[in-house]
Scaffold this motif. Sequence first.
Motif, PDB file in Angstrom:
ATOM      1  N   ALA A   1      34.266  51.190  39.980  1.00  0.00           N
ATOM      2  CA  ALA A   1      35.279  51.844  40.787  1.00  0.00           C
ATOM      3  C   ALA A   1      34.816  53.273  41.075  1.00  0.00           C
ATOM      4  CB  ALA A   1      36.602  51.878  40.037  1.00  0.00           C
ATOM      5  N   ASP A   2      35.163  53.767  42.248  1.00  0.00           N
ATOM      6  CA  ASP A   2      34.743  55.126  42.612  1.00  0.00           C
ATOM      7  C   ASP A   2      35.232  56.154  41.596  1.00  0.00           C
ATOM      8  OD1 ASP A   2      35.098  54.670  46.218  1.00  0.00           O
ATOM      9  OD2 ASP A   2      33.442  54.220  44.853  1.00  0.00           O
ATOM     10  N   SER A   3      36.388  55.920  41.024  1.00  0.00           N
ATOM     11  CA  SER A   3      36.998  56.892  40.122  1.00  0.00           C
ATOM     12  C   SER A   3      36.256  57.034  38.796  1.00  0.00           C
ATOM     13  CB  SER A   3      38.456  56.509  39.849  1.00  0.00           C
ATOM     14  OG  SER A   3      38.520  55.225  39.258  1.00  0.00           O
ATOM     15  N   VAL A   4      35.374  56.085  38.481  1.00  0.00           N
ATOM     16  CA  VAL A   4      34.675  56.153  37.191  1.00  0.00           C
ATOM     17  C   VAL A   4      33.168  56.313  37.346  1.00  0.00           C
ATOM     18  CG1 VAL A   4      36.471  54.713  36.171  1.00  0.00           C
ATOM     19  CG2 VAL A   4      34.304  53.664  36.867  1.00  0.00           C
ATOM     20  N   LYS A   5      32.675  56.281  38.552  1.00  0.00           N
ATOM     21  CA  LYS A   5      31.232  56.422  38.776  1.00  0.00           C
ATOM     22  C   LYS A   5      30.726  57.743  38.195  1.00  0.00           C
ATOM     23  CE  LYS A   5      30.718  53.573  42.920  1.00  0.00           C
ATOM     24  NZ  LYS A   5      30.470  53.562  44.383  1.00  0.00           N
ATOM     25  N   GLY A   6      29.614  57.635  37.479  1.00  0.00           N
ATOM     26  CA  GLY A   6      29.030  58.816  36.863  1.00  0.00           C
ATOM     27  C   GLY A   6      29.603  59.143  35.500  1.00  0.00           C
ATOM     28  N   ARG A   7      30.699  58.491  35.142  1.00  0.00           N
ATOM     29  CA  ARG A   7      31.319  58.746  33.834  1.00  0.00           C
ATOM     30  C   ARG A   7      31.274  57.509  32.927  1.00  0.00           C
ATOM     31  NH1 ARG A   7      36.606  59.715  33.473  1.00  0.00           N
ATOM     32  NH2 ARG A   7      37.170  58.549  35.367  1.00  0.00           N
ATOM     33  N   PHE A   8      31.421  56.333  33.512  1.00  0.00           N
ATOM     34  CA  PHE A   8      31.439  55.086  32.753  1.00  0.00           C
ATOM     35  C   PHE A   8      30.146  54.322  32.993  1.00  0.00           C
ATOM     36  CE2 PHE A   8      36.353  54.338  32.636  1.00  0.00           C
ATOM     37  CZ  PHE A   8      36.514  55.628  32.160  1.00  0.00           C
ATOM     38  N   THR A   9      29.710  53.617  31.962  1.00  0.00           N
ATOM     39  CA  THR A   9      28.528  52.775  32.078  1.00  0.00           C
ATOM     40  C   THR A   9      28.815  51.409  31.456  1.00  0.00           C
ATOM     41  OG1 THR A   9      27.061  54.700  31.912  1.00  0.00           O
ATOM     42  CG2 THR A   9      26.082  52.530  31.546  1.00  0.00           C
TER      43      THR A   9
ATOM     44  N   GLU B   1      44.029  60.397  33.653  1.00  0.00           N
ATOM     45  CA  GLU B   1      44.292  59.243  34.519  1.00  0.00           C
ATOM     46  C   GLU B   1      43.528  57.987  34.116  1.00  0.00           C
ATOM     47  OE1 GLU B   1      43.360  62.315  35.421  1.00  0.00           O
ATOM     48  OE2 GLU B   1      41.923  62.283  37.107  1.00  0.00           O
ATOM     49  N   ASP B   2      42.693  58.082  33.102  1.00  0.00           N
ATOM     50  CA  ASP B   2      42.020  56.885  32.579  1.00  0.00           C
ATOM     51  C   ASP B   2      42.910  56.131  31.594  1.00  0.00           C
ATOM     52  OD1 ASP B   2      39.003  58.810  32.482  1.00  0.00           O
ATOM     53  OD2 ASP B   2      39.538  57.264  33.952  1.00  0.00           O
ATOM     54  N   THR B   3      44.038  56.710  31.240  1.00  0.00           N
ATOM     55  CA  THR B   3      44.957  56.047  30.323  1.00  0.00           C
ATOM     56  C   THR B   3      45.462  54.744  30.931  1.00  0.00           C
ATOM     57  OG1 THR B   3      45.680  58.121  29.296  1.00  0.00           O
ATOM     58  CG2 THR B   3      47.181  56.239  29.146  1.00  0.00           C
TER      59      THR B   3
ATOM     60  N   ASP C   1      35.339  29.902  36.518  1.00  0.00           N
ATOM     61  CA  ASP C   1      36.734  30.310  36.451  1.00  0.00           C
ATOM     62  C   ASP C   1      36.785  31.657  35.731  1.00  0.00           C
ATOM     63  OD1 ASP C   1      39.808  28.512  35.560  1.00  0.00           O
ATOM     64  OD2 ASP C   1      39.432  30.302  36.788  1.00  0.00           O
ATOM     65  N   ASP C   2      37.897  32.347  35.908  1.00  0.00           N
ATOM     66  CA  ASP C   2      38.064  33.659  35.283  1.00  0.00           C
ATOM     67  C   ASP C   2      38.849  33.542  33.992  1.00  0.00           C
ATOM     68  OD1 ASP C   2      38.501  35.549  38.378  1.00  0.00           O
ATOM     69  OD2 ASP C   2      36.702  34.866  37.328  1.00  0.00           O
ATOM     70  N   TYR C   3      38.358  34.227  32.964  1.00  0.00           N
ATOM     71  CA  TYR C   3      39.026  34.265  31.673  1.00  0.00           C
ATOM     72  C   TYR C   3      39.276  35.725  31.306  1.00  0.00           C
ATOM     73  CZ  TYR C   3      37.733  29.368  31.280  1.00  0.00           C
ATOM     74  OH  TYR C   3      37.596  28.015  31.510  1.00  0.00           O
ATOM     75  N   TRP C   4      40.377  35.948  30.578  1.00  0.00           N
ATOM     76  CA  TRP C   4      40.812  37.303  30.289  1.00  0.00           C
ATOM     77  C   TRP C   4      41.039  37.535  28.804  1.00  0.00           C
ATOM     78  CZ3 TRP C   4      41.076  40.880  34.162  1.00  0.00           C
ATOM     79  CH2 TRP C   4      41.015  40.382  35.463  1.00  0.00           C
ATOM     80  N   GLY C   5      40.742  38.762  28.372  1.00  0.00           N
ATOM     81  CA  GLY C   5      41.089  39.178  27.031  1.00  0.00           C
ATOM     82  C   GLY C   5      42.531  39.660  26.990  1.00  0.00           C
ATOM     83  N   GLN C   6      42.986  39.959  25.789  1.00  0.00           N
ATOM     84  CA  GLN C   6      44.388  40.329  25.607  1.00  0.00           C
ATOM     85  C   GLN C   6      44.663  41.777  25.994  1.00  0.00           C
ATOM     86  OE1 GLN C   6      42.171  40.193  23.240  1.00  0.00           O
ATOM     87  NE2 GLN C   6      42.446  42.003  21.961  1.00  0.00           N
ATOM     88  N   GLY C   7      43.621  42.560  26.103  1.00  0.00           N
ATOM     89  CA  GLY C   7      43.787  43.960  26.501  1.00  0.00           C
ATOM     90  C   GLY C   7      43.720  44.897  25.314  1.00  0.00           C
ATOM     91  N   THR C   8      43.193  46.087  25.568  1.00  0.00           N
ATOM     92  CA  THR C   8      43.133  47.124  24.545  1.00  0.00           C
ATOM     93  C   THR C   8      43.586  48.444  25.160  1.00  0.00           C
ATOM     94  OG1 THR C   8      41.709  48.173  22.873  1.00  0.00           O
ATOM     95  CG2 THR C   8      40.677  47.666  24.986  1.00  0.00           C
ATOM     96  N   GLN C   9      44.408  49.163  24.429  1.00  0.00           N
ATOM     97  CA  GLN C   9      44.993  50.391  24.958  1.00  0.00           C
ATOM     98  C   GLN C   9      44.010  51.547  24.830  1.00  0.00           C
ATOM     99  OE1 GLN C   9      48.209  50.975  26.353  1.00  0.00           O
ATOM    100  NE2 GLN C   9      47.312  52.978  26.842  1.00  0.00           N
ATOM    101  N   VAL C  10      43.844  52.262  25.927  1.00  0.00           N
ATOM    102  CA  VAL C  10      43.087  53.512  25.929  1.00  0.00           C
ATOM    103  C   VAL C  10      44.048  54.614  26.349  1.00  0.00           C
ATOM    104  CG1 VAL C  10      41.252  54.829  27.044  1.00  0.00           C
ATOM    105  CG2 VAL C  10      40.874  52.437  26.406  1.00  0.00           C
ATOM    106  N   THR C  11      44.223  55.602  25.486  1.00  0.00           N
ATOM    107  CA  THR C  11      45.116  56.704  25.768  1.00  0.00           C
ATOM    108  C   THR C  11      44.340  58.012  25.702  1.00  0.00           C
ATOM    109  OG1 THR C  11      46.997  55.525  24.812  1.00  0.00           O
ATOM    110  CG2 THR C  11      47.238  57.904  25.118  1.00  0.00           C
ATOM    111  N   VAL C  12      44.388  58.759  26.797  1.00  0.00           N
ATOM    112  CA  VAL C  12      43.711  60.046  26.863  1.00  0.00           C
ATOM    113  C   VAL C  12      44.781  61.134  26.861  1.00  0.00           C
ATOM    114  CG1 VAL C  12      42.057  61.466  28.111  1.00  0.00           C
ATOM    115  CG2 VAL C  12      41.876  58.971  28.199  1.00  0.00           C
ATOM    116  N   SER C  13      44.682  62.050  25.929  1.00  0.00           N
ATOM    117  CA  SER C  13      45.689  63.101  25.802  1.00  0.00           C
ATOM    118  C   SER C  13      45.079  64.470  26.090  1.00  0.00           C
ATOM    119  CB  SER C  13      46.274  63.090  24.397  1.00  0.00           C
ATOM    120  OG  SER C  13      45.285  63.430  23.450  1.00  0.00           O
ATOM    121  N   SER C  14      45.933  65.388  26.476  1.00  0.00           N
ATOM    122  CA  SER C  14      45.457  66.744  26.797  1.00  0.00           C
ATOM    123  C   SER C  14      45.404  67.623  25.556  1.00  0.00           C
ATOM    124  CB  SER C  14      46.377  67.376  27.838  1.00  0.00           C
ATOM    125  OG  SER C  14      47.700  67.409  27.349  1.00  0.00           O
TER     126      SER C  14
END
Length: 121
Positions: free
Chosen positions: A60-68, A88-90, A108-121
């Motif tokens: 995604a454009d919003s994460v380019k250069g920061r996420f790998t 905004e990555d939260t 076919d597509d398979y999904w994980g249950q999800g993991t919370q990422v919380t970014v605080s100031s």
Amino acid sequence: QVQLVESGGGLVQTGGSLRLACAASGRIFSITAMGWYRQAPGKQRELVARIFSGGLTEYADSVKGRFTISRDNAKNTVFLQMNSLKLEDTAVYHCYARLRTSSQVMSDDYWGQGTQVTVSS
């Protein structure tokens, strides 16, 4: 038949880093792509990054250069290294895999249950 298990979420301050991992297991014949989507409260799920079997990556454009995104094909595991995290990555980050469970079926597509990422100031 297929399970995706995520790990690595948590709470981090702005500018910090986290590394997510997702391991696929079960009846897997071949994997076309693995990646991560995220969903923040009140927003639609969006693609963060994905990696195809040949190594091609998409971000995604919003994460380019920061996420790998990277992948260990032998272990059917995908990683997401997240640096310079912003408020905004939260979101809940969901792993996904597009795969075939046998040579007789389509991907076919398979999904994980999800993991919370919380970014605080």
